[in-house]
Scaffold this motif. Structure first.
Motif, short mmCIF file in Angstrom:
data_model
loop_
_atom_site.label_atom_id
_atom_site.label_comp_id
_atom_site.label_asym_id
_atom_site.label_seq_id
_atom_site.Cartn_x
_atom_site.Cartn_y
_atom_site.Cartn_z
N GLN A 196 10.31 1.19 38.95
CA GLN A 196 11.19 1.22 37.81
C GLN A 196 12.38 1.69 38.34
O GLN A 196 12.44 2.64 39.31
N ASP A 197 13.58 1.04 37.81
CA ASP A 197 14.78 1.57 38.51
C ASP A 197 15.21 2.81 37.82
O ASP A 197 14.46 3.50 36.78
N ASP A 198 16.41 3.36 38.14
CA ASP A 198 16.89 4.55 37.38
C ASP A 198 16.88 4.67 35.93
O ASP A 198 16.82 5.75 35.36
N ASP A 199 16.97 3.38 35.45
CA ASP A 199 17.03 3.43 33.74
C ASP A 199 15.73 3.30 33.38
O ASP A 199 15.30 2.78 32.15
N GLY A 200 14.89 3.07 34.21
CA GLY A 200 13.50 2.90 33.71
C GLY A 200 12.98 1.22 33.71
O GLY A 200 12.01 1.18 33.15
N ILE A 201 13.96 0.45 34.08
CA ILE A 201 13.52 -0.94 34.04
C ILE A 201 12.95 -1.43 35.09
O ILE A 201 13.16 -0.87 36.33
N VAL A 202 11.94 -2.25 34.77
CA VAL A 202 11.03 -2.65 35.81
C VAL A 202 11.92 -3.41 37.12
O VAL A 202 12.65 -4.00 36.91
N ALA A 203 11.22 -2.99 38.50
CA ALA A 203 11.72 -3.63 39.40
C ALA A 203 10.73 -4.08 40.16
O ALA A 203 9.43 -3.13 40.37
N LEU A 204 10.42 -5.37 40.71
CA LEU A 204 9.17 -5.67 41.56
C LEU A 204 9.50 -5.39 42.95
O LEU A 204 10.42 -5.61 43.64
N LEU A 205 8.38 -4.80 43.54
CA LEU A 205 8.29 -4.29 44.70
C LEU A 205 8.08 -5.87 45.64
O LEU A 205 8.53 -5.95 46.81
N THR A 206 7.23 -6.59 45.02
CA THR A 206 6.92 -7.94 45.53
C THR A 206 6.80 -9.00 44.34
O THR A 206 6.24 -8.49 43.25
N ASP A 207 7.24 -10.23 44.43
CA ASP A 207 6.67 -11.24 43.49
C ASP A 207 5.39 -11.91 43.69
O ASP A 207 5.10 -12.94 42.87
N HIS A 208 4.97 -11.76 44.86
CA HIS A 208 3.72 -12.39 45.55
C HIS A 208 2.73 -11.19 45.91
O HIS A 208 2.41 -10.95 46.92
N PRO A 209 1.81 -10.82 44.70
CA PRO A 209 0.88 -9.91 44.79
C PRO A 209 -0.14 -10.28 45.92
O PRO A 209 -0.66 -11.60 45.85
N ASP A 210 -0.62 -9.62 46.99
CA ASP A 210 -1.45 -9.83 47.89
C ASP A 210 -2.86 -9.72 47.09
O ASP A 210 -3.20 -9.47 45.91
N ASP A 211 -3.90 -10.04 47.72
CA ASP A 211 -5.23 -10.18 47.15
C ASP A 211 -5.93 -9.14 46.51
O ASP A 211 -6.50 -9.06 45.37
N GLN A 212 -5.52 -8.20 47.21
CA GLN A 212 -5.95 -6.82 46.79
C GLN A 212 -5.15 -6.22 45.56
O GLN A 212 -5.85 -5.60 44.56
N SER A 213 -4.15 -6.55 45.27
CA SER A 213 -3.21 -6.24 44.17
C SER A 213 -3.14 -7.13 42.96
O SER A 213 -2.90 -7.13 41.80
N ALA A 214 -3.73 -8.59 43.34
CA ALA A 214 -3.67 -9.61 42.29
C ALA A 214 -4.31 -9.18 40.91
O ALA A 214 -3.66 -9.42 39.81
N ALA A 215 -5.46 -8.73 40.95
CA ALA A 215 -6.28 -8.37 39.67
C ALA A 215 -5.57 -7.15 38.79
O ALA A 215 -5.36 -7.55 37.51
N GLN A 216 -4.97 -6.36 39.35
CA GLN A 216 -4.37 -5.05 38.75
C GLN A 216 -2.97 -5.76 38.15
O GLN A 216 -2.44 -5.26 37.30
N ALA A 217 -2.23 -6.36 39.14
CA ALA A 217 -1.04 -6.99 38.67
C ALA A 217 -1.30 -8.03 37.44
O ALA A 217 -0.55 -7.90 36.63
N HIS A 218 -2.24 -8.63 37.40
CA HIS A 218 -2.77 -9.38 36.11
C HIS A 218 -2.78 -8.67 35.13
O HIS A 218 -2.31 -8.93 33.95
N HIS A 219 -3.85 -7.69 35.27
CA HIS A 219 -3.89 -6.84 34.16
C HIS A 219 -2.59 -6.03 33.51
O HIS A 219 -2.45 -6.00 32.44
#
Ligand code: SF4
Length: 65
Positions: free
Chosen positions: A27-50
């Motif tokens: 989240q940025d300083d205003d609390g708005i979402v900021a993507l660290l990556t727009d292509h989650p790796d296999d490890q993050s994909a399920a949680q990102a989907h959630h």
């Protein structure tokens, strides 16, 4: 490949996404979402989907490439 899209105009800064998958979402300083990556790796994909399903303002979406 999964690609995450974040519409910052819709984000209400609830932080659900960051709590769910901090490797992908921040989240940025205003609390708005900021993507660290727009292509989650296999490890993050399920949680990102959630996280997309949890977002209360539907600011997040998944594109398949
Ligand atoms: S869960 Fe949705 S509304 Fe909340 S910070 Fe993330 S993108 Fe914004």
């Amino acid at each position: 490949m999964m690609r995450i899209k974040a519409d910052t105009r819709l984000c209400v800064g609830s932080g659900q996404c960051v709590l769910t998958e901090p490797a992908v979402f921040d989240q940025d300083d205003d609390g708005i979402v900021a993507l660290l990556t727009d292509h989650p790796d296999d490890q993050s994909a399920a949680q990102a989907h959630h996280a997309v399903t949890l977002c209360p303002s539907r600011a997040l979406s998944i594109l398949q490439e």
